[in-house]
Enzyme design. Structure first.
Site, PDB file in Angstrom:
ATOM      1  N   ARG A   1     -69.706  31.458  24.241  1.00 53.43           N
ATOM      2  CA  ARG A   1     -69.444  32.766  24.345  1.00 53.43           C
ATOM      3  C   ARG A   1     -70.493  33.481  24.086  1.00 53.43           C
ATOM      4  O   ARG A   1     -71.331  33.206  23.643  1.00 53.43           O
ATOM      5  CB  ARG A   1     -68.243  33.214  23.702  1.00 53.43           C
ATOM      6  CG  ARG A   1     -68.470  33.125  22.097  1.00 53.43           C
ATOM      7  CD  ARG A   1     -66.899  33.241  21.526  1.00 53.43           C
ATOM      8  NE  ARG A   1     -67.105  33.118  19.962  1.00 53.43           N
ATOM      9  CZ  ARG A   1     -67.547  34.327  19.330  1.00 53.43           C
ATOM     10  NH1 ARG A   1     -67.793  35.351  19.719  1.00 53.43           N
ATOM     11  NH2 ARG A   1     -67.877  33.987  17.962  1.00 53.43           N
ATOM     12  N   THR A   2     -70.690  34.774  24.825  1.00 51.50           N
ATOM     13  CA  THR A   2     -71.893  35.675  24.659  1.00 51.50           C
ATOM     14  C   THR A   2     -71.804  36.260  23.402  1.00 51.50           C
ATOM     15  O   THR A   2     -70.918  37.042  22.977  1.00 51.50           O
ATOM     16  CB  THR A   2     -71.726  36.673  25.669  1.00 51.50           C
ATOM     17  OG1 THR A   2     -71.457  36.158  27.182  1.00 51.50           O
ATOM     18  CG2 THR A   2     -72.995  37.605  25.697  1.00 51.50           C
ATOM     19  N   LEU A   3     -72.838  36.048  22.706  1.00 51.19           N
ATOM     20  CA  LEU A   3     -73.301  36.548  21.274  1.00 51.19           C
ATOM     21  C   LEU A   3     -74.377  37.775  21.471  1.00 51.19           C
ATOM     22  O   LEU A   3     -74.077  38.676  20.740  1.00 51.19           O
ATOM     23  CB  LEU A   3     -73.769  35.506  20.410  1.00 51.19           C
ATOM     24  CG  LEU A   3     -72.730  34.465  20.265  1.00 51.19           C
ATOM     25  CD1 LEU A   3     -73.367  33.092  19.309  1.00 51.19           C
ATOM     26  CD2 LEU A   3     -71.507  34.977  19.550  1.00 51.19           C
TER      27      LEU A   3
ATOM     28  N   ASN B   1     -65.500  37.372  24.346  1.00 52.82           N
ATOM     29  CA  ASN B   1     -66.512  36.756  25.345  1.00 52.82           C
ATOM     30  C   ASN B   1     -66.907  37.920  26.280  1.00 52.82           C
ATOM     31  O   ASN B   1     -66.700  37.631  27.702  1.00 52.82           O
ATOM     32  CB  ASN B   1     -65.861  35.382  25.961  1.00 52.82           C
ATOM     33  CG  ASN B   1     -67.120  34.760  26.645  1.00 52.82           C
ATOM     34  OD1 ASN B   1     -68.241  35.258  26.496  1.00 52.82           O
ATOM     35  ND2 ASN B   1     -66.506  33.617  27.276  1.00 52.82           N
ATOM     36  N   PRO B   2     -67.468  38.950  25.834  1.00 54.66           N
ATOM     37  CA  PRO B   2     -67.702  40.003  26.807  1.00 54.66           C
ATOM     38  C   PRO B   2     -68.675  39.903  27.702  1.00 54.66           C
ATOM     39  O   PRO B   2     -69.647  38.928  27.812  1.00 54.66           O
ATOM     40  CB  PRO B   2     -68.167  41.076  25.648  1.00 54.66           C
ATOM     41  CG  PRO B   2     -68.765  40.540  24.764  1.00 54.66           C
ATOM     42  CD  PRO B   2     -68.103  39.204  24.686  1.00 54.66           C
TER      43      PRO B   2
END
Lengths: 273, 261
Positions: free
Chosen positions: B38-40, B142-143
């Site tokens: 997921r996007t961090l 998880n934007p």
């Protein structure tokens, strides 16, 4: 249509290329009490005849609001009709939630036909929905009226009638439909009530016998109250004898060759209205 | 995440304890491997977008830079794209997520066209669809790391809205993302008015972009202006703004303090 060896299953073809179960489902529509729809460029009117099981009970609801801009009138197995109305409401509200804008009627009708109705004609463990739906609604391209058939077919109409003794109403509508596009809202309502009168075959038209609903540009779907309906009825029922007699004679002549399905309402199975 | 308590040597009954605090939802999960899915943080980012409504529709401006952290690595990135017949989407933030969004919208527009029925997706519908997508992704931790600007015209009505990476969405007469919020919006609040002509609109946007160029370190002097009207979308060719650096204080910056820079 008589019983034959190909009509037990909806997934069995006859040698002449017919699906009898689907056709029997369409017969169920003809048994229900009448529902009528007409549209102009900017409005759609849906009307139905109120039928009660007995004097003691209230009448069945046959017209449902799907959204502010879509309404549906049903004829046939009302229980099936309610389920399909719920499906339509669900589709409409999901679209509104994701896109903040009203679902175009044309798209709703296609989804109804493909996902709900046609599927049931192609699965051996299902049966076709025994209800015909008159879907009226408004979208970017104007006012529309569609008829969804148990077979999964749908057609667009300027005006249409379904259910028992609908032929009388159709005859009346056929004479008048060319003017509907330009009709005012009031004239459209009047024509709907007159068409209902045709299906009553001589019974005096009272506002308690019919339900009328309207939707249009700047007018969300809503039912007309008894008073308003009675006012419209009064404008033509109070007219001198000749006109009334002429109307009745026409209705009788047209009703004579109708489907025998409408013959005795006492013969109608309890689940059908 | 581990919390390691000190092991007590006094009492040998205490064991070495480990705590992992799970974030309990289906996707964002309990072990380190799944975390990398997921996007961090964002990697290649675009800076501000500035957009305004004007007489015939909407005007939007963005530069063509893609920063890799503090390096201005890519200088030819188009951060504004036409969506369907009626909308224009501009994005700041992670460029790869913007490209992913374009793929979603492509599918959306394709399916809309396949109906072939005289109805088409307008800017309002696209904006709301994007809001749903962004908010749902945020809920899964998880934007899509973008702030999106959606402008369009349909049936004579102009529409301009914004969606952030956490799903905050609204409409306004003028919007800006990133640094634009701090540097451009004050200018727009003072100088925007309804029914700007095309020339005045472009001048106003250029004024905002010039301030951003001077003050935002991730801005580059290569910008595009996009226009959307009832007729459709046009994105201009890239061009640069004239800047002025001949301030007296810049000419001999160490005049007051020899040896400094």
């Amino acid at each position: 249509m008589f019983r034959n060896q190909y009509d037990t299953d909806v997934t069995t073809w006859s040698p002449t290329g017919r699906l009898f179960q689907v056709e029997y489902a369409m017969e169920a529509v003809k048994q229900g009490s009448a529902a009528i729809g007409l549209r102009s460029r900017s409005h759609v009117v849906l009307a139905s005849v109120n039928k009660a099981q007995s004097e003691l009970s209230s009448h069945q609801r046959k017209i449902f609001k799907v959204d502010d801009h879509i309404g549906v009138a049903i004829a046939g197995l009302t229980a099936d009709g309610r389920v399909l109305s719920r499906y339509m409401r669900s589709e409409s509200i999901n679209h509104s939630f994701t896109y903040e804008s009203p679902l175009p009627v044309g798209r709703l009708v296609v989804r109804l036909a493909d996902k709900a109705q046609q599927v049931c004609t192609q699965r051996s463990w299902k049966r076709p929905y025994g209800v015909g739906l008159l879907v009226g609604g408004l979208d970017e391209s104007g006012a529309h009226l569609y008829y969804n058939c148990p077979s999964g077919n749908y057609f667009e109409y300027q005006a249409f009638a379904i259910g028992s003794r609908s032929q009388a109403a159709k005859t009346y509508l056929e004479r008048r439909f060319e003017s509907f596009n330009e009709s005012s809202r009031e004239d459209l309502i009047k024509d709907a009530i007159l068409a209902i009168r045709e299906t009553l075959q001589g019974e005096t038209l009272k506002s308690s016998l019919c339900t009328v609903s309207v939707l249009g540009v700047d007018e969300p779907f809503h039912f007309l109250d008894q008073e308003s309906i009675q006012k419209v009825i009064d404008t033509f029922e109070k007219v001198p004898e000749e006109e009334e007699d002429g109307g009745e004679a026409e209705a009788e002549a047209a009703a004579a060759p109708t489907e025998q399905g409408g013959a005795g309402d006492q013969d109608v199975a309890p689940m059908e209205m | 995440m581990f919390l390691l308590p000190v092991s007590f040597s006094i009492n040998a009954d205490y064991f070495f304890l480990q705590f992992t605090i799970p974030i309990d939802n289906g996707d964002s999960v309990k072990n380190a491997e799944a975390d990398s899915q997921r996007t961090l943080y964002p990697y290649v980012t675009g800076t501000s977008i500035v957009a305004i409504k004007y007489k015939d529709g909407v005007l939007m401006a963005s530069d063509m830079g893609g920063s890799y952290g503090s390096t201005l690595r890519y200088k030819n990135i188009e951060r504004m794209k036409a969506i369907g017949k009626h909308s224009l989407l501009g994005a700041s933030g992670e460029i790869s997520d913007f490209q992913e969004i374009l793929r979603y919208l492509d599918e959306l527009v394709l399916n809309d066209n396949m109906w072939d029925d005289g109805n088409s997706l307008g800017p309002k519908e696209v904006h709301n669809y994007l809001t749903r997508v962004m908010y749902n992704r945020r809920n899964k931790f998880n934007p899509l790391w973008n702030t999106l600007v959606l402008g369009g015209v349909k049936n004579g009505e102009s529409y301009l809205g914004m969606v952030s990476m956490i799903g905050v969405s609204f409409e306004d007469n003028h919007v800006a993302t990133g640094f634009g919020n701090h540097l451009a919006r004050p200018i727009l609040r003072d100088e925007w008015h309804a029914d700007l002509s095309f020339e005045d609109g472009v001048k106003l946007l250029e004024k905002c972009m010039r301030v951003l160029l001077y003050r935002d370190r991730s801005a580059i002097n290569k910008l595009q202006i996009a226009k959307i009207t009832e007729e459709g979308v046009t994105v201009s060719q890239p061009y640069s703004l004239k800047t002025f650096w001949e301030f007296k204080a810049f000419n001999n910056p160490t005049a007051g303090a020899e040896g400094s820079w």
